[in-house]
Motif scaffolding. Structure first.
Motif, PDB file in Angstrom:
ATOM      1  N   HIS A 279      70.809 -14.851 -79.874  1.00  0.00           N
ATOM      2  CA  HIS A 279      71.672 -15.044 -78.708  1.00  0.00           C
ATOM      3  C   HIS A 279      71.573 -13.837 -77.789  1.00  0.00           C
ATOM      4  N   GLY A 280      71.506 -14.097 -76.482  1.00  0.00           N
ATOM      5  CA  GLY A 280      71.448 -13.032 -75.508  1.00  0.00           C
ATOM      6  C   GLY A 280      72.019 -13.479 -74.186  1.00  0.00           C
ATOM      7  N   PRO A 281      72.030 -12.592 -73.177  1.00  0.00           N
ATOM      8  CA  PRO A 281      72.531 -12.954 -71.848  1.00  0.00           C
ATOM      9  C   PRO A 281      71.745 -14.139 -71.272  1.00  0.00           C
ATOM     10  N   ILE A 282      72.454 -15.055 -70.634  1.00  0.00           N
ATOM     11  CA  ILE A 282      71.836 -16.291 -70.141  1.00  0.00           C
ATOM     12  C   ILE A 282      70.645 -16.011 -69.232  1.00  0.00           C
ATOM     13  N   ARG A 283      70.789 -15.047 -68.331  1.00  0.00           N
ATOM     14  CA  ARG A 283      69.714 -14.789 -67.367  1.00  0.00           C
ATOM     15  C   ARG A 283      68.435 -14.329 -68.048  1.00  0.00           C
ATOM     16  N   LEU A 284      68.568 -13.576 -69.144  1.00  0.00           N
ATOM     17  CA  LEU A 284      67.394 -13.082 -69.855  1.00  0.00           C
ATOM     18  C   LEU A 284      66.824 -14.148 -70.783  1.00  0.00           C
ATOM     19  N   ILE A 285      67.702 -14.924 -71.421  1.00  0.00           N
ATOM     20  CA  ILE A 285      67.239 -16.009 -72.281  1.00  0.00           C
ATOM     21  C   ILE A 285      66.483 -17.046 -71.455  1.00  0.00           C
ATOM     22  N   THR A 286      66.973 -17.341 -70.256  1.00  0.00           N
ATOM     23  CA  THR A 286      66.290 -18.296 -69.376  1.00  0.00           C
ATOM     24  C   THR A 286      64.883 -17.833 -69.066  1.00  0.00           C
ATOM     25  N   ASN A 287      64.719 -16.543 -68.850  1.00  0.00           N
ATOM     26  CA  ASN A 287      63.398 -15.990 -68.582  1.00  0.00           C
ATOM     27  C   ASN A 287      62.492 -16.106 -69.808  1.00  0.00           C
ATOM     28  N   ILE A 288      63.041 -15.840 -70.995  1.00  0.00           N
ATOM     29  CA  ILE A 288      62.256 -15.974 -72.224  1.00  0.00           C
ATOM     30  C   ILE A 288      61.830 -17.425 -72.434  1.00  0.00           C
ATOM     31  N   GLN A 289      62.754 -18.376 -72.208  1.00  0.00           N
ATOM     32  CA  GLN A 289      62.417 -19.790 -72.373  1.00  0.00           C
ATOM     33  C   GLN A 289      61.252 -20.169 -71.462  1.00  0.00           C
ATOM     34  N   ARG A 290      61.252 -19.670 -70.251  1.00  0.00           N
ATOM     35  CA  ARG A 290      60.164 -19.970 -69.313  1.00  0.00           C
ATOM     36  C   ARG A 290      58.839 -19.407 -69.817  1.00  0.00           C
ATOM     37  N   LEU A 291      58.875 -18.190 -70.341  1.00  0.00           N
ATOM     38  CA  LEU A 291      57.640 -17.541 -70.789  1.00  0.00           C
ATOM     39  C   LEU A 291      57.040 -18.210 -72.028  1.00  0.00           C
ATOM     40  N   ILE A 292      57.895 -18.797 -72.889  1.00  0.00           N
ATOM     41  CA  ILE A 292      57.381 -19.424 -74.111  1.00  0.00           C
ATOM     42  C   ILE A 292      57.225 -20.936 -73.953  1.00  0.00           C
ATOM     43  N   GLY A 293      57.498 -21.458 -72.754  1.00  0.00           N
ATOM     44  CA  GLY A 293      57.277 -22.874 -72.493  1.00  0.00           C
ATOM     45  C   GLY A 293      58.381 -23.791 -72.967  1.00  0.00           C
ATOM     46  N   SER A 304      64.192 -27.488 -75.545  1.00  0.00           N
ATOM     47  CA  SER A 304      63.155 -28.084 -76.377  1.00  0.00           C
ATOM     48  C   SER A 304      61.845 -27.326 -76.194  1.00  0.00           C
ATOM     49  N   ILE A 305      61.007 -27.392 -77.210  1.00  0.00           N
ATOM     50  CA  ILE A 305      59.713 -26.713 -77.191  1.00  0.00           C
ATOM     51  C   ILE A 305      58.743 -27.520 -78.036  1.00  0.00           C
ATOM     52  N   SER A 306      57.464 -27.432 -77.743  1.00  0.00           N
ATOM     53  CA  SER A 306      56.465 -28.164 -78.511  1.00  0.00           C
ATOM     54  C   SER A 306      56.519 -27.768 -79.983  1.00  0.00           C
ATOM     55  N   CYS A 307      56.550 -28.756 -80.873  1.00  0.00           N
ATOM     56  CA  CYS A 307      56.616 -28.464 -82.307  1.00  0.00           C
ATOM     57  C   CYS A 307      55.349 -27.773 -82.804  1.00  0.00           C
ATOM     58  N   ARG A 308      54.267 -27.982 -82.140  1.00  0.00           N
ATOM     59  CA  ARG A 308      53.006 -27.352 -82.541  1.00  0.00           C
ATOM     60  C   ARG A 308      52.826 -25.987 -81.907  1.00  0.00           C
ATOM     61  N   GLY A 309      53.667 -25.724 -80.895  1.00  0.00           N
ATOM     62  CA  GLY A 309      53.419 -24.522 -80.126  1.00  0.00           C
ATOM     63  C   GLY A 309      52.199 -24.776 -79.255  1.00  0.00           C
ATOM     64  N   SER A 310      51.646 -23.772 -78.702  1.00  0.00           N
ATOM     65  CA  SER A 310      50.419 -23.922 -77.921  1.00  0.00           C
ATOM     66  C   SER A 310      49.685 -22.598 -77.893  1.00  0.00           C
ATOM     67  N   ILE A 311      48.401 -22.688 -77.681  1.00  0.00           N
ATOM     68  CA  ILE A 311      47.593 -21.478 -77.644  1.00  0.00           C
ATOM     69  C   ILE A 311      48.059 -20.592 -76.483  1.00  0.00           C
ATOM     70  N   GLY A 312      48.247 -19.350 -76.770  1.00  0.00           N
ATOM     71  CA  GLY A 312      48.623 -18.412 -75.727  1.00  0.00           C
ATOM     72  C   GLY A 312      50.107 -18.157 -75.599  1.00  0.00           C
ATOM     73  N   ILE A 313      50.933 -18.885 -76.384  1.00  0.00           N
ATOM     74  CA  ILE A 313      52.373 -18.588 -76.329  1.00  0.00           C
ATOM     75  C   ILE A 313      52.589 -17.164 -76.845  1.00  0.00           C
ATOM     76  N   PRO A 314      53.258 -16.320 -76.082  1.00  0.00           N
ATOM     77  CA  PRO A 314      53.362 -14.910 -76.466  1.00  0.00           C
ATOM     78  C   PRO A 314      54.414 -14.650 -77.535  1.00  0.00           C
ATOM     79  N   ARG A 315      54.275 -13.520 -78.167  1.00  0.00           N
ATOM     80  CA  ARG A 315      55.310 -13.035 -79.072  1.00  0.00           C
ATOM     81  C   ARG A 315      56.405 -12.362 -78.262  1.00  0.00           C
ATOM     82  N   VAL A 316      57.629 -12.469 -78.781  1.00  0.00           N
ATOM     83  CA  VAL A 316      58.752 -11.745 -78.182  1.00  0.00           C
ATOM     84  C   VAL A 316      59.017 -10.548 -79.092  1.00  0.00           C
ATOM     85  N   VAL A 317      58.878  -9.346 -78.556  1.00  0.00           N
ATOM     86  CA  VAL A 317      58.893  -8.130 -79.369  1.00  0.00           C
ATOM     87  C   VAL A 317      60.193  -7.351 -79.144  1.00  0.00           C
TER      88      VAL A 317
END
Length: 385
Positions: A279-293, A304-317
């Motif tokens: 859980h995090g601030p909405i504005r930052l979580i929204t940005n993370i959701q966009r980056l991971i698709g 929602s997110i693809s159950c298989r993921g996709s090539i190139g989805i980044p790690r959140v560090v």
């Protein structure tokens, strides 16, 4: 502790109804004449001993894994012992279980504590009221023997529920919660379970640890009173806990592909085994959701997110005390069905604090071995084996 509404896709609103707390005449008549303990155990100094594999004051307690969302284990209460499945939760401090006096649906499908079935039960005049994502939980406090594996606690105060207004509890495979937070988080005047273990010298060292195995439905453990070093590799990275309430630490930054997307000026994060997601601030979580698709799901707070993921989805560090702790694609994809998956990131902590705060739940924690050190007020993290 933050609870999931994702089971059954049920969204719970904030609790705004106050339920009056009343004494239960049935319980009073049933237990009339029982002697109450004159006072709680007074705090006294404890001595530490080195943990060894054969230390009788150290317990490695197995936990069950429910859909990689909840991790719970068995405890027993009373004489003769009545067994219950409880969530071991670092985000709260009280122990509570469902009781035979609860008639709500959240109670009926689970094991229920019967105080009349225990010869060592003692009633108190204290009442309990919780209101969180789980729903409204009302009960009263009593005292009895509590056993966790081979560790036995005398006269432990715990709550017995008689009201559980919740749409979530009937779906969960456990009957209560065992809080492992600091005493300041407990109901006023109640000594938490882990503090009782220390005060009664049931354990050798004032530490506990978690190994949350996300590879199988079993194999996860909570360790009480010591650390089994075979569960992690490398060294423990010790991080101080600045305020003794939540198990809260400082995060240096949160980044994706080397770019800082959160905690740009450092921030606080609570390590919470009673929370499934991050859980995090909405504005930052929204940005993370966009980056991971991830995409919003039909008006729910989940994405929602693809159950298989996709090539190139980044790690959140997450960088903590100078060390990087990445969340991989498989760590932040939560499978609901074979074709429906959600992102393990949720927004909303602005309601709790105006500052940037995060809650790191099991989606993050299950990758690492965690040691919670009450003596030195610090948390140790290492890569789990």
């Amino acid at each position: 502790m933050r609870w999931l509404g994702i089971l059954g896709l049920v969204a719970l609103s904030e609790c705004i109804v106050i339920i009056p707390l009343m004494k239960m005449s049935t319980m009073q008549k049933t237990l009339k004449g029982k002697n109450l303990m004159n006072s709680f155990l007074e705090e006294h100094a404890y001595s530490l001993s080195q943990h060894s594999a054969n230390d009788q004051k150290f317990s490695t307690h197995p936990l069950s894994n429910f859909k990689n969302i909840f991790y719970f284990g068995n405890i027993s209460i009373g004489t003769p012992p009545q067994q219950f499945r409880v969530l071991f939760d670092t985000g709260s401090s009280d122990l509570w279980v469902s009781s035979v006096f609860c008639l709500d649906p959240g109670c009926g499908k689970h094991r229920l504590f019967n105080p009349r079935g225990s010869t060592t039960f003692q009633m108190t005049d204290r009442h309990m009221y919780f209101c969180n994502e789980l729903g409204q939980i009302v009960g009263f406090f009593g005292r009895d023997i509590v056993q966790i594996g081979d560790l036995v606690i005398m006269n432990q105060t715990f709550a017995l529920t008689y009201r559980q207004a919740s749409k979530i509890l009937p779906l969960l495979p456990f009957e209560g919660v065992l809080g492992l937070g600091y005493p300041s988080l407990a109901t006023t005047g109640i000594i938490p379970v882990f503090d009782s273990l220390m005060l009664q010298k049931v354990i050798s060292e004032p530490v506990f640890a978690f190994y949350l195995n996300n590879k199988k439905g079993y194999g996860s453990v909570v360790m009480l009173g010591g650390v089994d070093h075979s569960y992690y590799k490398g060294d423990l990275n010790w991080v101080p806990v600045p305020k003794c309430r939540y198990w809260q630490i400082t995060v240096d930054r949160i980044s994706v592909n080397g770019k800082v997307i959160g905690c740009s000026s450092r921030c606080q994060a609570t390590l919470d085994t009673g929370t499934a997601f991050v859980h995090g601030p909405i504005r930052l979580i929204t940005n993370i959701q966009r980056l991971i698709g991830a995409r919003p799901y039909h008006g729910y707070q989940y994405s929602s997110i693809s159950c298989r993921g996709s090539i190139g989805i980044p790690r959140v560090v997450f960088t903590i005390n100078g060390i990087d702790y990445p969340m991989r694609t498989e760590d932040y994809i939560v499978s609901i069905t074979s074709s429906l998956c959600f992102s393990a990131f949720l927004g909303g902590t602005e309601k709790v604090s105006k500052s940037e705060t995060w809650i790191l739940g099991d989606a993050f924690l299950k990758q690492y071995f965690l040691v919670f050190d009450r003596r030195n007020n610090r948390i140790g993290l290492a890569h789990a084996v």
